[in-house]
Design a protein around this motif. Structure first.
Motif, mmCIF file in Angstrom:
data_model
loop_
_atom_site.group_PDB
_atom_site.id
_atom_site.type_symbol
_atom_site.label_atom_id
_atom_site.label_comp_id
_atom_site.label_asym_id
_atom_site.label_seq_id
_atom_site.Cartn_x
_atom_site.Cartn_y
_atom_site.Cartn_z
ATOM 1 N N MET A 91 0.843 -1.192 0.000
ATOM 2 C CA MET A 91 0.000 0.000 0.000
ATOM 3 C C MET A 91 0.885 1.252 0.000
ATOM 4 O O MET A 91 1.845 1.343 0.758
ATOM 5 N N ASP A 92 0.571 2.200 -0.852
ATOM 6 C CA ASP A 92 1.351 3.429 -0.931
ATOM 7 C C ASP A 92 1.210 4.233 0.354
ATOM 8 O O ASP A 92 0.165 4.208 1.017
ATOM 9 N N PRO A 93 2.259 4.975 0.737
ATOM 10 C CA PRO A 93 2.162 5.806 1.939
ATOM 11 C C PRO A 93 1.125 6.921 1.773
ATOM 12 O O PRO A 93 0.828 7.345 0.653
ATOM 13 N N ILE A 94 0.613 7.389 2.886
ATOM 14 C CA ILE A 94 -0.382 8.464 2.893
ATOM 15 C C ILE A 94 0.326 9.788 2.601
ATOM 16 O O ILE A 94 1.277 10.163 3.287
ATOM 17 N N ARG A 95 -0.157 10.512 1.612
ATOM 18 C CA ARG A 95 0.439 11.782 1.211
ATOM 19 C C ARG A 95 -0.122 12.906 2.090
ATOM 20 O O ARG A 95 -1.325 13.165 2.063
ATOM 21 N N VAL A 96 0.755 13.574 2.839
ATOM 22 C CA VAL A 96 0.332 14.601 3.793
ATOM 23 C C VAL A 96 1.000 15.931 3.474
ATOM 24 O O VAL A 96 2.201 15.986 3.185
ATOM 25 N N MET A 97 0.209 17.016 3.519
ATOM 26 C CA MET A 97 0.754 18.372 3.423
ATOM 27 C C MET A 97 0.629 19.043 4.789
ATOM 28 O O MET A 97 -0.425 18.972 5.426
ATOM 29 N N VAL A 98 1.699 19.699 5.246
ATOM 30 C CA VAL A 98 1.743 20.362 6.546
ATOM 31 C C VAL A 98 1.673 21.867 6.331
ATOM 32 O O VAL A 98 2.539 22.441 5.654
ATOM 33 N N VAL A 99 0.665 22.501 6.922
ATOM 34 C CA VAL A 99 0.463 23.939 6.743
ATOM 35 C C VAL A 99 0.583 24.630 8.096
ATOM 36 O O VAL A 99 -0.242 24.412 8.989
ATOM 37 N N ASP A 100 1.617 25.452 8.259
ATOM 38 C CA ASP A 100 1.844 26.156 9.529
ATOM 39 C C ASP A 100 2.856 27.269 9.281
ATOM 40 O O ASP A 100 3.837 27.069 8.559
ATOM 41 N N ASP A 101 2.629 28.414 9.900
ATOM 42 C CA ASP A 101 3.552 29.527 9.702
ATOM 43 C C ASP A 101 4.800 29.413 10.571
ATOM 44 O O ASP A 101 5.762 30.153 10.380
ATOM 45 N N SER A 102 4.810 28.489 11.530
ATOM 46 C CA SER A 102 5.952 28.304 12.414
ATOM 47 C C SER A 102 6.942 27.303 11.815
ATOM 48 O O SER A 102 6.578 26.151 11.535
ATOM 49 N N VAL A 103 8.184 27.750 11.643
ATOM 50 C CA VAL A 103 9.230 26.855 11.128
ATOM 51 C C VAL A 103 9.431 25.676 12.083
ATOM 52 O O VAL A 103 9.609 24.531 11.653
ATOM 53 N N VAL A 104 9.371 25.958 13.384
ATOM 54 C CA VAL A 104 9.585 24.918 14.390
ATOM 55 C C VAL A 104 8.506 23.846 14.295
ATOM 56 O O VAL A 104 8.801 22.638 14.293
ATOM 57 N N THR A 124 6.880 17.415 10.406
ATOM 58 C CA THR A 124 7.489 16.726 9.255
ATOM 59 C C THR A 124 8.421 15.605 9.707
ATOM 60 O O THR A 124 8.386 14.499 9.157
ATOM 61 N N ASP A 125 9.232 15.883 10.718
ATOM 62 C CA ASP A 125 10.178 14.865 11.194
ATOM 63 C C ASP A 125 9.451 13.649 11.757
ATOM 64 O O ASP A 125 9.818 12.499 11.476
ATOM 65 N N VAL A 126 8.417 13.898 12.559
ATOM 66 C CA VAL A 126 7.691 12.776 13.167
ATOM 67 C C VAL A 126 6.948 11.966 12.111
ATOM 68 O O VAL A 126 7.004 10.729 12.098
ATOM 69 N N LEU A 127 6.270 12.642 11.214
ATOM 70 C CA LEU A 127 5.509 11.917 10.193
ATOM 71 C C LEU A 127 6.438 11.131 9.268
ATOM 72 O O LEU A 127 6.100 10.030 8.822
ATOM 73 N N SER A 128 7.599 11.680 9.009
ATOM 74 C CA SER A 128 8.553 11.001 8.117
ATOM 75 C C SER A 128 9.132 9.738 8.734
ATOM 76 O O SER A 128 9.671 8.887 8.018
ATOM 77 N N GLU A 129 9.046 9.603 10.062
ATOM 78 C CA GLU A 129 9.510 8.382 10.725
ATOM 79 C C GLU A 129 8.625 7.183 10.398
ATOM 80 O O GLU A 129 9.049 6.037 10.496
ATOM 81 N N ASP A 130 7.361 7.463 10.052
ATOM 82 C CA ASP A 130 6.393 6.393 9.822
ATOM 83 C C ASP A 130 6.433 5.984 8.351
ATOM 84 O O ASP A 130 6.177 6.806 7.466
ATOM 85 N N PRO A 131 6.749 4.725 8.057
ATOM 86 C CA PRO A 131 6.819 4.295 6.653
ATOM 87 C C PRO A 131 5.486 4.365 5.926
ATOM 88 O O PRO A 131 5.456 4.337 4.691
ATOM 89 N N GLY A 132 4.415 4.485 6.678
ATOM 90 C CA GLY A 132 3.103 4.561 6.051
ATOM 91 C C GLY A 132 2.663 5.969 5.725
ATOM 92 O O GLY A 132 1.541 6.181 5.239
ATOM 93 N N ILE A 133 3.537 6.965 5.987
ATOM 94 C CA ILE A 133 3.185 8.364 5.756
ATOM 95 C C ILE A 133 4.307 9.048 4.983
ATOM 96 O O ILE A 133 5.486 8.856 5.273
ATOM 97 N N GLU A 134 3.954 9.881 4.018
ATOM 98 C CA GLU A 134 4.921 10.667 3.254
ATOM 99 C C GLU A 134 4.499 12.134 3.285
ATOM 100 O O GLU A 134 3.372 12.478 2.889
ATOM 101 N N VAL A 135 5.364 13.010 3.781
ATOM 102 C CA VAL A 135 5.104 14.449 3.744
ATOM 103 C C VAL A 135 5.474 14.944 2.353
ATOM 104 O O VAL A 135 6.653 14.981 1.987
#
Length: 375
Positions: free
Chosen positions: A1-14, A20-31
């Motif tokens: 199954m392809d990873p879930i494609r996620v877009m992160v929208v936030d004005d804070s760089v932090v 992004t870092d946490v979601l990228s740890e999960d093989p089932g999710i792609e930012v």
């Protein structure tokens, strides 16, 4: 199954980096991309084609609420999860975002302490919701049992049900079915908007009291009760302990407290406690259902609406075994068919209904005067 494609929208760089870092740890999710505000997100969404969008509320140029409205107007149907703060202002804005078309919300990670705590918060709250909202299997959280239970955020993180068709079993009904003396409702993810459709369709003349568990934090439940009260002919209040249960009044469980019904002086009254979370939730639907079965000797009409996990399944079985009736929202109209799906697949649902038919079904099982011809 392809990873879930996620877009992160936030004005804070932090925040963008943490999420992004946490979601990228999960093989089932792609930012697949990020955006610094709603305007940029709108410009990128067609190119990135995300399956889910995380959205901050307060951003320059175009805030999260306006962005959700614009995305829905543009025809973007990808689930949107808002980042919220546990404040009066944050609660109000989050409820506005849900009304605009957002699907759920989590605590803004920058507000929970250290970077490590922020990352843990995203893992515990956001990752399971991303998977549930996109129809992927959701495992039990790795964090301690009850994590997030005090706020209602991240509650009900049991296995979510996907979009595949399911066989609906049927547990034999008891020989005697009792006339309902109380309406008990449980909901979670997608529940605020579901309740905002069901409750306003019920008349002020409803002949039984209503008790509700919606998984939400304390500040949110107070504001949500006030919003529902403005929408409904029924009187809607955030539950407080010791209040007699009267027909036509809706008691919404406050965040971080289980709502139960107790007999005091021969009168059935609301009761609140901070007992252990059940199904990772406090308040918990199972606690409420178990309580009303005992208080009303099984004369209960229970309704389980959209939500993650399986909270309400055991309680629904107890309602049905005691002679009550159970209605469950169907898969097609649920934001997440976890809770109603668990009830349905266990064979405890007397009826499985689209959201738009729930209020009519409730009135069909109750002797509501307003249903008379010419009323």
């Amino acid at each position: 199954m392809d990873p879930i494609r996620v877009m992160v929208v936030d004005d804070s760089v932090v925040v963008r980096r943490i999420v992004t870092d946490v979601l990228s740890e999960d093989p089932g999710i792609e930012v697949v991309g990020t955006a610094v505000n709603g305007k940029v997100a709108l410009a990128k969404v067609d190119q990135l084609k995300p399956e889910l969008i995380t959205m901050d509320i307060e951003m320059p140029e175009m805030d999260g609420i306006a962005a959700v409205r614009a995305l829905r107007a543009k025809g973007v149907r990808a689930p949107v999860v808002m980042f919220s703060t546990l404040t009066e202002r944050g609660a109000s804005a989050t409820l506005d975002a849900l009304s605009a078309g957002a699907d759920d919300y989590v605590t803004k990670p920058a507000n929970v302490g250290s970077v490590a705590q922020s990352m843990d918060s995203v893992r515990e709250q956001l990752v399971p919701k991303i998977k549930a909202l996109t129809g992927r299997p959701v495992g039990l959280p790795a964090a301690r049992a009850g994590a997030g239970a005090g706020t209602g955020l991240g509650a009900g993180l049991g296995a979510g049900l996907g979009t595949a068709s399911v066989r609906i079993p049927s547990v034999p009904a008891p020989a005697v079915r009792k006339k309902p003396a109380v309406l008990a409702i449980g909901s979670s993810t997608g529940g605020p908007e579901a309740l905002a459709r069901v409750l306003p369709a019920l008349p002020a003349s409803l002949p039984v009291p209503v008790v509700i568990v919606q998984h939400m934090p304390p500040v949110f439940t107070r504001q949500f009760a006030q919003r529902l009260d403005r929408l409904c002919a029924l009187d809607v209040v955030e539950a407080v302990a010791g209040v007699p249960l009267e027909p036509g009044t809706v008691h919404l469980a406050p965040g971080d407290h289980h709502l139960t019904v107790r007999s005091s002086g021969g009168v059935l009254r609301t009761a609140l406690d901070q007992g252990a979370p059940e199904n990772f939730c406090r308040p918990a639907v199972d606690v409420l259902f178990r309580s009303v079965v005992q208080a009303y000797a099984g004369a209960v009409l229970a309704v389980v609406l959209t939500g993650m996990g399986a909270d309400g399944r055991i309680g629904a079985g107890q309602v049905r075994a005691a002679g009550g009736r159970v209605l469950a929202q169907d898969q097609a109209t649920s934001v997440v068919w976890g809770m109603p799906g668990a009830v349905t697949q266990a064979g405890f649902a007397d009826e499985v209904l689209p959201l738009g038919e729930v209020a009519t079904a409730v009135q069909r099982h109750l002797p509501v005067p307003s249903l008379r011809v010419g009323a």
